[in-house]
Design a protein around this motif. Structure first.
Motif, PDB file in Angstrom:
ATOM      1  N   VAL A 686       0.846  -1.193   0.000  1.00 45.68           N
ATOM      2  CA  VAL A 686       0.000   0.000   0.000  1.00 45.68           C
ATOM      3  C   VAL A 686       0.882   1.244   0.000  1.00 45.68           C
ATOM      4  O   VAL A 686       1.567   1.532   0.990  1.00 45.68           O
ATOM      5  CB  VAL A 686      -0.946  -0.008   1.217  1.00 45.68           C
ATOM      6  N   ASP A 687       0.869   1.973  -1.152  1.00 45.05           N
ATOM      7  CA  ASP A 687       1.618   3.230  -1.254  1.00 45.05           C
ATOM      8  C   ASP A 687       0.634   4.394  -1.237  1.00 45.05           C
ATOM      9  O   ASP A 687      -0.572   4.229  -1.018  1.00 45.05           O
ATOM     10  CB  ASP A 687       2.492   3.236  -2.508  1.00 45.05           C
ATOM     11  N   ALA A 688       1.135   5.604  -1.501  1.00 41.24           N
ATOM     12  CA  ALA A 688       0.295   6.803  -1.412  1.00 41.24           C
ATOM     13  C   ALA A 688      -0.871   6.750  -2.396  1.00 41.24           C
ATOM     14  O   ALA A 688      -2.006   7.136  -2.055  1.00 41.24           O
ATOM     15  CB  ALA A 688       1.153   8.053  -1.655  1.00 41.24           C
ATOM     16  N   ASP A 689      -0.621   6.281  -3.630  1.00 39.03           N
ATOM     17  CA  ASP A 689      -1.698   6.223  -4.622  1.00 39.03           C
ATOM     18  C   ASP A 689      -2.805   5.262  -4.181  1.00 39.03           C
ATOM     19  O   ASP A 689      -3.999   5.560  -4.331  1.00 39.03           O
ATOM     20  CB  ASP A 689      -1.139   5.787  -5.979  1.00 39.03           C
ATOM     21  N   ILE A 690      -2.412   4.094  -3.664  1.00 38.60           N
ATOM     22  CA  ILE A 690      -3.430   3.133  -3.227  1.00 38.60           C
ATOM     23  C   ILE A 690      -4.167   3.652  -1.999  1.00 38.60           C
ATOM     24  O   ILE A 690      -5.388   3.452  -1.857  1.00 38.60           O
ATOM     25  CB  ILE A 690      -2.780   1.763  -2.961  1.00 38.60           C
ATOM     26  N   ASN A 692      -4.908   6.764  -1.343  1.00 36.41           N
ATOM     27  CA  ASN A 692      -5.910   7.717  -1.826  1.00 36.41           C
ATOM     28  C   ASN A 692      -7.095   6.989  -2.439  1.00 36.41           C
ATOM     29  O   ASN A 692      -8.253   7.380  -2.254  1.00 36.41           O
ATOM     30  CB  ASN A 692      -5.280   8.658  -2.851  1.00 36.41           C
ATOM     31  N   ALA A 693      -6.795   5.895  -3.174  1.00 35.91           N
ATOM     32  CA  ALA A 693      -7.874   5.139  -3.802  1.00 35.91           C
ATOM     33  C   ALA A 693      -8.745   4.471  -2.749  1.00 35.91           C
ATOM     34  O   ALA A 693      -9.979   4.441  -2.866  1.00 35.91           O
ATOM     35  CB  ALA A 693      -7.291   4.093  -4.749  1.00 35.91           C
ATOM     36  N   ILE A 694      -8.120   3.906  -1.683  1.00 36.09           N
ATOM     37  CA  ILE A 694      -8.898   3.259  -0.628  1.00 36.09           C
ATOM     38  C   ILE A 694      -9.825   4.265   0.053  1.00 36.09           C
ATOM     39  O   ILE A 694     -10.991   3.978   0.333  1.00 36.09           O
ATOM     40  CB  ILE A 694      -7.960   2.597   0.404  1.00 36.09           C
ATOM     41  N   SER A 695      -9.304   5.468   0.309  1.00 36.53           N
ATOM     42  CA  SER A 695     -10.109   6.484   0.990  1.00 36.53           C
ATOM     43  C   SER A 695     -11.327   6.886   0.180  1.00 36.53           C
ATOM     44  O   SER A 695     -12.408   7.135   0.736  1.00 36.53           O
ATOM     45  CB  SER A 695      -9.248   7.716   1.285  1.00 36.53           C
ATOM     46  N   SER A 696     -11.178   6.954  -1.144  1.00 32.05           N
ATOM     47  CA  SER A 696     -12.305   7.354  -1.996  1.00 32.05           C
ATOM     48  C   SER A 696     -13.289   6.215  -2.243  1.00 32.05           C
ATOM     49  O   SER A 696     -14.370   6.445  -2.781  1.00 32.05           O
ATOM     50  CB  SER A 696     -11.787   7.887  -3.334  1.00 32.05           C
ATOM     51  N   GLN A 697     -12.907   4.998  -1.897  1.00 33.50           N
ATOM     52  CA  GLN A 697     -13.753   3.806  -1.994  1.00 33.50           C
ATOM     53  C   GLN A 697     -14.383   3.653  -3.385  1.00 33.50           C
ATOM     54  O   GLN A 697     -15.604   3.609  -3.515  1.00 33.50           O
ATOM     55  CB  GLN A 697     -14.843   3.829  -0.912  1.00 33.50           C
ATOM     56  N   PRO A 698     -13.517   3.510  -4.428  1.00 33.81           N
ATOM     57  CA  PRO A 698     -14.062   3.318  -5.778  1.00 33.81           C
ATOM     58  C   PRO A 698     -14.547   1.884  -5.943  1.00 33.81           C
ATOM     59  O   PRO A 698     -14.338   1.040  -5.065  1.00 33.81           O
ATOM     60  CB  PRO A 698     -12.854   3.594  -6.666  1.00 33.81           C
ATOM     61  N   PRO A 699     -15.200   1.547  -7.082  1.00 25.69           N
ATOM     62  CA  PRO A 699     -15.571   0.153  -7.351  1.00 25.69           C
ATOM     63  C   PRO A 699     -14.334  -0.746  -7.335  1.00 25.69           C
ATOM     64  O   PRO A 699     -13.211  -0.299  -7.601  1.00 25.69           O
ATOM     65  CB  PRO A 699     -16.209   0.214  -8.742  1.00 25.69           C
ATOM     66  N   VAL A 700     -14.559  -2.024  -7.033  1.00 22.99           N
ATOM     67  CA  VAL A 700     -13.447  -2.961  -6.892  1.00 22.99           C
ATOM     68  C   VAL A 700     -12.627  -3.048  -8.172  1.00 22.99           C
ATOM     69  O   VAL A 700     -11.394  -3.124  -8.141  1.00 22.99           O
ATOM     70  CB  VAL A 700     -13.964  -4.355  -6.484  1.00 22.99           C
ATOM     71  N   ALA A 710       0.120   0.629  -9.608  1.00 14.84           N
ATOM     72  CA  ALA A 710       1.053   0.906  -8.514  1.00 14.84           C
ATOM     73  C   ALA A 710       2.054  -0.227  -8.291  1.00 14.84           C
ATOM     74  O   ALA A 710       2.868  -0.154  -7.366  1.00 14.84           O
ATOM     75  CB  ALA A 710       0.271   1.167  -7.229  1.00 14.84           C
ATOM     76  N   GLY A 711       1.975  -1.270  -9.123  1.00 16.22           N
ATOM     77  CA  GLY A 711       2.976  -2.338  -9.024  1.00 16.22           C
ATOM     78  C   GLY A 711       2.506  -3.609  -8.366  1.00 16.22           C
ATOM     79  O   GLY A 711       3.325  -4.376  -7.836  1.00 16.22           O
ATOM     80  N   LEU A 712       1.190  -3.862  -8.375  1.00 15.69           N
ATOM     81  CA  LEU A 712       0.672  -5.118  -7.826  1.00 15.69           C
ATOM     82  C   LEU A 712       1.331  -6.314  -8.522  1.00 15.69           C
ATOM     83  O   LEU A 712       1.326  -6.407  -9.748  1.00 15.69           O
ATOM     84  CB  LEU A 712      -0.845  -5.176  -8.010  1.00 15.69           C
ATOM     85  N   VAL A 713       1.912  -7.216  -7.744  1.00 15.07           N
ATOM     86  CA  VAL A 713       2.461  -8.467  -8.278  1.00 15.07           C
ATOM     87  C   VAL A 713       1.324  -9.473  -8.305  1.00 15.07           C
ATOM     88  O   VAL A 713       0.850  -9.907  -7.256  1.00 15.07           O
ATOM     89  CB  VAL A 713       3.627  -8.989  -7.421  1.00 15.07           C
ATOM     90  N   THR A 714       0.852  -9.822  -9.503  1.00 14.57           N
ATOM     91  CA  THR A 714      -0.326 -10.688  -9.604  1.00 14.57           C
ATOM     92  C   THR A 714       0.039 -12.151  -9.378  1.00 14.57           C
ATOM     93  O   THR A 714       1.201 -12.557  -9.517  1.00 14.57           O
ATOM     94  CB  THR A 714      -0.994 -10.548 -10.976  1.00 14.57           C
TER      95      THR A 714
END
Length: 754
Positions: A686-690, A692-700, A710-714
């Motif tokens: 979890v970095d700064a971009d994620i 901000n995204a968590i706080s805004s609670q966008p669709p999954v 942001a570099g998620l290792v799938t």
């Protein structure tokens, strides 16, 4: 033993045998014939004619070169003949390093003709050569050939031949030579132990009244099957798996011998066919001479098995004897056994020692197979016993239980777990412990009523005092380093997510083991149940019956001055909120969630009532994982990729250099081609971009794309890396990846680069 002359003794003292055995290139090649013990070689030098300083001597069966090196101190020149190219090259390099320049190494099979630049005065064979005439051209007139005779006996003899014209004339038997080394000497020769470690193990074995081999295996953490397979190879014995012997068992043969005699001699008779008796032992140094005297007309073959397999075999044979008694005691002649299908009926079964033995034998099989679960089930009149090994269930066909016997076994299980044996209408859960030598297991037991009778499932959790380390999990070095770094944070929440049985707890315990080994931080856990006991970690169990929950434990933990808190599972909103509060007050909190992937865990926390800003502020990382079968290292080979799987993985075509592997199936993996499992990881830091995204609670879906950016290792990336490295087979990918995640993920019609 015949005394040797002064020259031979000086030659023997001048060469250190240790220089020829403590070498990695010889682990699968050395034997008592190619590298005899020092006293054995002294005995040989005392038996053979004196080697004169001006002679040319050939040694056949050179091995690592120990015998040839000693002979080089006695003769003008030595020819060392070895048929294994790898061993021969290693011997050549060793002679050069030790300054033994009068030895020539020839890679050849002595049974077939090869060329020499001059004939030999003496040829010494310390390996069996069937075609002795093949050596005739290499002897000068009147030259001497000394070779082994007596293939069938445990101790061969040395015979002296002399060249007479174009033939060989046998002159006499020189004497017997015992090339056997005991298991301790073999372990030293293999470089497994040194003299100091062996001496300490001997002292511990005497104090504990146990075998040195068992002490060494435990102290050095050696794999049982690999250790005994190596020893068998060195002793010239055949190593077998008990599963290969089950169909050959002759129960009447076992009954002919005293149990005390068999136990003391560490021998079990398995079969007798045409006066050929097969016995097994778990003692590489076991002697069969007493058994031979008891059966003078029979040829005895001794096979080596592991101690666990030896106990399994003993249990099977004992069960057969006790089973016959049980049937005789519980049925009248000609009267069938009446079965009741009424679950409300009161059981009339008593606890027979035979049924106790059945249950213990099943547990022993489970330990031997490294099973995670035991399933005991009834379908009509058929009883089925199965083990879950590496995620798959397979049957134990040797347990042909009747429904009546099954009821008795279920009662044994209930008594061990302190459950109510009279209650057969409701599910029950409990636990018990199993000790097997130095090993102990925590058994989580669940019984379930069904149409035909009660079923039982037993989860087996080894209690070793240590968990796997992060490096042993199979994580990539990059993710492993990130996980280790997370544990050093001053505060925050780390989640490991996945379905039941995906190894979440194992991953968390690996982190705890790292902290326990470090010792600088206090770690407290609350679990339900405590799956693995770890030294130097304070572990607490949830007690729902007295109102002590995860949330209650968390509230008390913050007053215990911990640095790291592990919550076995976040199951409800109260536990989730307490985990967040603990991380806000300066603690690293580790826990698990049941969800499908790293991004889904955020939605799960939303659903539990955790405020998005709290998640964004405290969450450090999410590790999502599945378990994939690991390719057996003993039979790994290149594989042809499945075209259907390739089309799913690479819609635009696979890379030109794509490769994959598979297991061919061997004795080490019981023909499955896989052995053990490895974690396939999806890692989201979890970095700064994620945040901000968590706080805004966008669709999954949108949140996942932000995580990818942001570099998620799938999980797909991790799985493909494991396939290319040869850790898992390609066929595992459709089993662990949903269909929509097989191909590179697409956003707005554009495919993300794979």
């Amino acid at each position: 033993m015949k005394r040797i002359d002064q020259r031979a003794r000086q030659a023997l003292n001048a060469i250190s045998r240790h220089d020829f055995v403590a070498s990695a290139d010889l682990k699968d090649s050395i034997s008592g014939h190619s590298i005899p013990r020092e006293e054995t070689l002294a005995h040989i030098l005392g038996l053979i004619p004196e080697v004169a300083p001006g002679q040319l001597v050939m040694h056949v069966g050179g091995g690592s070169g120990y015998v040839a090196a000693v002979l080089s101190r006695l003769a003008r020149r030595v020819i060392c003949v070895e048929r294994d190219p790898v061993v021969a090259e290693a011997a050549r390099e060793r002679f050069f390093r030790l300054g033994l320049h009068n030895i020539d190494v020839i890679i050849a099979d002595a049974r077939n003709p090869f060329e020499l630049d001059e004939p030999c005065d003496m040829v010494l064979c310390t390996s069996f050569v069937d075609n002795q005439e093949a050596l005739l051209p290499h002897l000068r007139p009147d030259g001497q050939l000394i070779c082994l005779e007596g293939h069938a006996g445990p101790v061969p003899s040395l015979a002296l031949y002399r060249r007479h014209g174009e033939g060989l004339v046998r002159e006499r038997t020189l004497g017997w030579v015992d090339f056997n080394r005991n298991s301790e000497q073999i372990l030293i020769d293999l470089g497994v132990v040194d003299d100091k470690t062996l001496a300490a193990a001997r002292a511990e074995a005497i104090a504990g009244n146990c075998r040195v081999l068992d002490v060494l295996r435990k102290k050095l953490n050696l794999e049982e099957a690999d250790l005994f397979r190596s020893i068998a190879r060195q002793r010239g014995m055949k190593f077998v798996e008990v599963d290969d012997l089950m169909e050959q068992l002759d129960f009447s043969l076992y009954s002919r011998f005293s149990r005390t005699f068999l136990d003391l001699s560490r021998l079990i008779p398995v079969s007798l066919l045409n006066q050929h008796m097969v016995v097994v032992t778990d003692d590489p140094d076991a002697r069969t001479d007493q058994l031979e005297r008891m059966s003078p007309t029979q040829d005895i073959e001794c096979l080596l098995v592991t101690p666990t397999d030896f106990r399994r075999l003993w249990s099977v044979l004992e069960l057969a004897v006790k089973g016959n008694r049980f049937v005789a005691d519980n049925t009248s002649p000609g009267e069938p056994v009446r079965q009741s299908n009424d679950l409300l009926a009161k059981s009339e079964d008593h606890i027979s020692p035979y049924l106790v033995s059945v249950y213990e034998a099943i547990l022993l099989d489970a330990v031997s197979e490294k099973a995670s679960d035991i399933h005991i089930e009834q379908y009509g009149e058929r009883v089925r016993v199965r083990l879950r090994v590496d995620g798959d269930l397979h049957d134990l066909p040797q347990y042909q239980l009747t429904p009546r016997e099954l009821k008795g076994v279920i009662n044994v299980i209930k008594l061990r777990a302190e459950l109510n044996i009279a209650e057969r209408r409701l599910p029950q859960g409990g636990r018990s412990r199993l000790r097997l030598g130095e090993s102990s297991y925590d058994l989580r037991i669940q019984t379930q009523p069904s149409l035909h009778g009660e079923h039982a499932v037993i989860r087996m959790l080894p209690q070793t005092g240590r968990a796997m380390t992060i490096s042993e999990l199979g994580m990539s070095p990059a993710i492993g380093a990130c996980y280790t770094r997370l544990l050093d944070n001053p505060a925050g929440l780390v989640l490991v997510v996945g379905p039941t049985g995906s190894g979440k707890s194992t991953t968390l315990y690996a982190g705890l083991q790292t902290l326990a080994d470090d010792g600088r931080r206090k770690v407290i856990t609350v679990e339900d149940p405590i799956e693995y006991s770890i030294d130097n970690i304070q572990q607490t169990r949830v007690r729902g019956e007295i109102g002590f929950s995860f949330a209650d434990a968390m509230r008390s933990f913050v007053r215990q001055d911990p640095d790291v808190i592990l919550v076995g599972e976040i199951r409800d909103g109260e536990t989730a909120l307490e985990a967040i509060r603990a991380s806000q007050t300066g603690h690293v909190v580790l826990s698990t969630l049941h969800c499908n992937d790293a991004v889904d865990s955020l939605q799960r926390l939303y659903d539990l009532g955790v405020h998005p800003n709290s998640i964004a502020g405290e969450l450090l990382a999410v590790i999502a994982q599945r378990l994939a079968k690991r390719i057996c290292k003993h039979c790994k080979q290149p594989a042809e990729p499945d075209p259907a799987i390739l089309r799913e993985l690479f819609p635009d075509g696979p890379p030109a250099n794509f490769q994959c592997f598979e297991g061919a199936g061997c004795q080490a993996c019981n023909g499955r081609g896989t052995h053990g499992r490895v974690a396939i990881i999806e890692y989201m830091e979890v970095d700064a971009d994620i945040r901000n995204a968590i706080s805004s609670q966008p669709p999954v879906g949108e949140l996942r794309w932000r995580a990818l950016d942001a570099g998620l290792v799938t999980m797909r990336d991790s799985a493909l890396d494991h396939v290319i490295e040869g850790l898992i087979p390609l066929s595992e990918l459709p089993r662990i990846l949903p269909r929509e995640r097989m191909a590179p993920e697409v956003r707005g019609g554009r495919r993300r680069a794979s």
